[in-house]
Structure formats: C-alpha cells, structure tokens
Design a protein around this motif. Structure first.
Motif, PDB file in Angstrom:
ATOM      1  N   ASP A  40       0.854  -1.178   0.000  1.00  0.00           N
ATOM      2  CA  ASP A  40       0.000   0.000   0.000  1.00  0.00           C
ATOM      3  C   ASP A  40       0.896   1.236   0.000  1.00  0.00           C
ATOM      4  OD1 ASP A  40      -2.232   1.619   0.364  1.00  0.00           O
ATOM      5  OD2 ASP A  40      -2.563   1.016   2.431  1.00  0.00           O
ATOM      6  N   PHE A  41       0.534   2.265  -0.756  1.00  0.00           N
ATOM      7  CA  PHE A  41       1.229   3.542  -0.698  1.00  0.00           C
ATOM      8  C   PHE A  41       0.418   4.503   0.159  1.00  0.00           C
ATOM      9  CE2 PHE A  41       3.267   2.006  -4.601  1.00  0.00           C
ATOM     10  CZ  PHE A  41       4.588   2.368  -4.348  1.00  0.00           C
ATOM     11  N   VAL A  42       1.109   5.278   0.998  1.00  0.00           N
ATOM     12  CA  VAL A  42       0.456   6.247   1.879  1.00  0.00           C
ATOM     13  C   VAL A  42       1.211   7.562   1.770  1.00  0.00           C
ATOM     14  CG1 VAL A  42      -0.117   6.825   4.271  1.00  0.00           C
ATOM     15  CG2 VAL A  42      -0.302   4.459   3.495  1.00  0.00           C
ATOM     16  N   THR A  43       0.468   8.651   1.557  1.00  0.00           N
ATOM     17  CA  THR A  43       1.051   9.983   1.647  1.00  0.00           C
ATOM     18  C   THR A  43       0.858  10.460   3.071  1.00  0.00           C
ATOM     19  OG1 THR A  43       0.495  10.476  -0.649  1.00  0.00           O
ATOM     20  CG2 THR A  43       0.998  12.344   0.753  1.00  0.00           C
ATOM     21  N   GLN A  44       1.931  10.986   3.649  1.00  0.00           N
ATOM     22  CA  GLN A  44       1.863  11.502   5.013  1.00  0.00           C
ATOM     23  C   GLN A  44       2.169  12.992   5.014  1.00  0.00           C
ATOM     24  OE1 GLN A  44       4.713   9.143   7.200  1.00  0.00           O
ATOM     25  NE2 GLN A  44       3.158   7.644   7.742  1.00  0.00           N
ATOM     26  N   TYR A  45       1.446  13.721   5.850  1.00  0.00           N
ATOM     27  CA  TYR A  45       1.721  15.129   6.119  1.00  0.00           C
ATOM     28  C   TYR A  45       2.393  15.153   7.473  1.00  0.00           C
ATOM     29  CZ  TYR A  45       0.980  20.063   7.091  1.00  0.00           C
ATOM     30  OH  TYR A  45       1.156  21.379   7.397  1.00  0.00           O
ATOM     31  N   ASP A  46       3.647  15.565   7.517  1.00  0.00           N
ATOM     32  CA  ASP A  46       4.497  15.333   8.677  1.00  0.00           C
ATOM     33  C   ASP A  46       4.484  13.820   8.891  1.00  0.00           C
ATOM     34  OD1 ASP A  46       5.245  17.998   8.964  1.00  0.00           O
ATOM     35  OD2 ASP A  46       3.516  18.446  10.212  1.00  0.00           O
ATOM     36  N   ASP A  47       3.964  13.306   9.965  1.00  0.00           N
ATOM     37  CA  ASP A  47       3.885  11.852  10.136  1.00  0.00           C
ATOM     38  C   ASP A  47       2.454  11.357  10.246  1.00  0.00           C
ATOM     39  OD1 ASP A  47       6.591  11.216   9.940  1.00  0.00           O
ATOM     40  OD2 ASP A  47       6.948  11.827  12.008  1.00  0.00           O
ATOM     41  N   LYS A  48       1.503  12.157   9.769  1.00  0.00           N
ATOM     42  CA  LYS A  48       0.085  11.793   9.838  1.00  0.00           C
ATOM     43  C   LYS A  48      -0.402  11.346   8.466  1.00  0.00           C
ATOM     44  CE  LYS A  48      -0.670  15.213  13.422  1.00  0.00           C
ATOM     45  NZ  LYS A  48       0.592  15.924  13.377  1.00  0.00           N
TER      46      LYS A  48
END
Length: 135
Positions: A40-48
């Motif tokens: 799965d690919f996940v985009t994170q903003y900072d670590d969220k």
C-alpha cells in the motif's frame, strides 16, 4: 522505474515533496510504501496519514482502480525476504512514452506523461481528485 525499500531502515519514503513551488528543499509531505502481503502507498503530512492508495490486489490498488496493470502499465512487487528488501517496479509497455510520478508540495501525487508534440507534461491521474480522497 524501480524502487527498492530496505525493510531494516526506519524511513521508507519513496517520494518527498518540495517545501513550496519555488523551494526544492524537503517539504512536509512524503509518499511511503507499506510493504507486506498487500502493499500500500500512503502519503503523510508530517507523520500523519493524508492519502492512501489502498492495498494492491495483483491488478490495481483498490483505492485507485483507474491506475491498473494492463492498458500499457505494468506493476510488480517483489518481497526479497532473504535480502531484507522490497521492490516496486513500474513500466510502460510503449517504450516511446515517458511517464513519471510526482509528489507535489501540497501532497497531491500525479502520474504525468510527456507530450513531445507540445513539449509539456500532461497529468493522466492525480491522487486528490476530490475532497473525498483525503484520509
């Protein structure tokens, strides 16, 4: 394009955004690969978590059915347990087509194809098509 993720490393960022449109230093967004039985690919903003592709089912990412294997695209995942790495490979069947993935400064992932006649990159897909796409 081949991405190799070392499973022993804590940081598994595949792409990192620019700080803004004119500053190429590291921004607050990163695209990471969650390796496993269903990658799965996940985009994170900072670590969220910000956006995710949904798990890979062998044909496409469940959250992104429009970007699938076939139709000129090829995706492969290889878990190299004995080496401690995980490979993700992407290719286009027509070798004359130039394509790339870009993580924009605002957290949007784009698939772009080069239009040689008009000498510009065209967006063929983007992760944040609507506000429903946010995690």
């Amino acid at each position: 394009m081949r991405l190799v993720i070392d499973q022993q490393m804590e940081e598994k960022a595949v792409l990192r955004s620019w700080k803004n449109t004119s500053d190429p230093s590291s921004g607050r967004f990163k695209l990471i690969l969650i390796a496993g039985a269903l990658p799965d690919f996940v985009t994170q903003y900072d670590d969220k978590p910000y956006w995710r592709s949904g798990p890979w089912n062998g044909s496409h990412f469940l959250g992104v059915p429009s970007v699938s294997a076939g139709a000129g695209n090829e995706f492969w995942f290889m878990n190299n347990d004995n080496e401690g790495t995980f490979d993700f490979l992407f290719s286009v069947a027509n070798q004359s087509i130039l394509a790339n993935y870009v993580l924009n400064y605002d957290g949007n992932v784009f698939l772009k194809n080069w239009d040689g006649a008009n000498r510009k990159w065209n967006v063929s897909w983007q992760s944040l098509g609507s506000e429903c796409e946010f995690y």
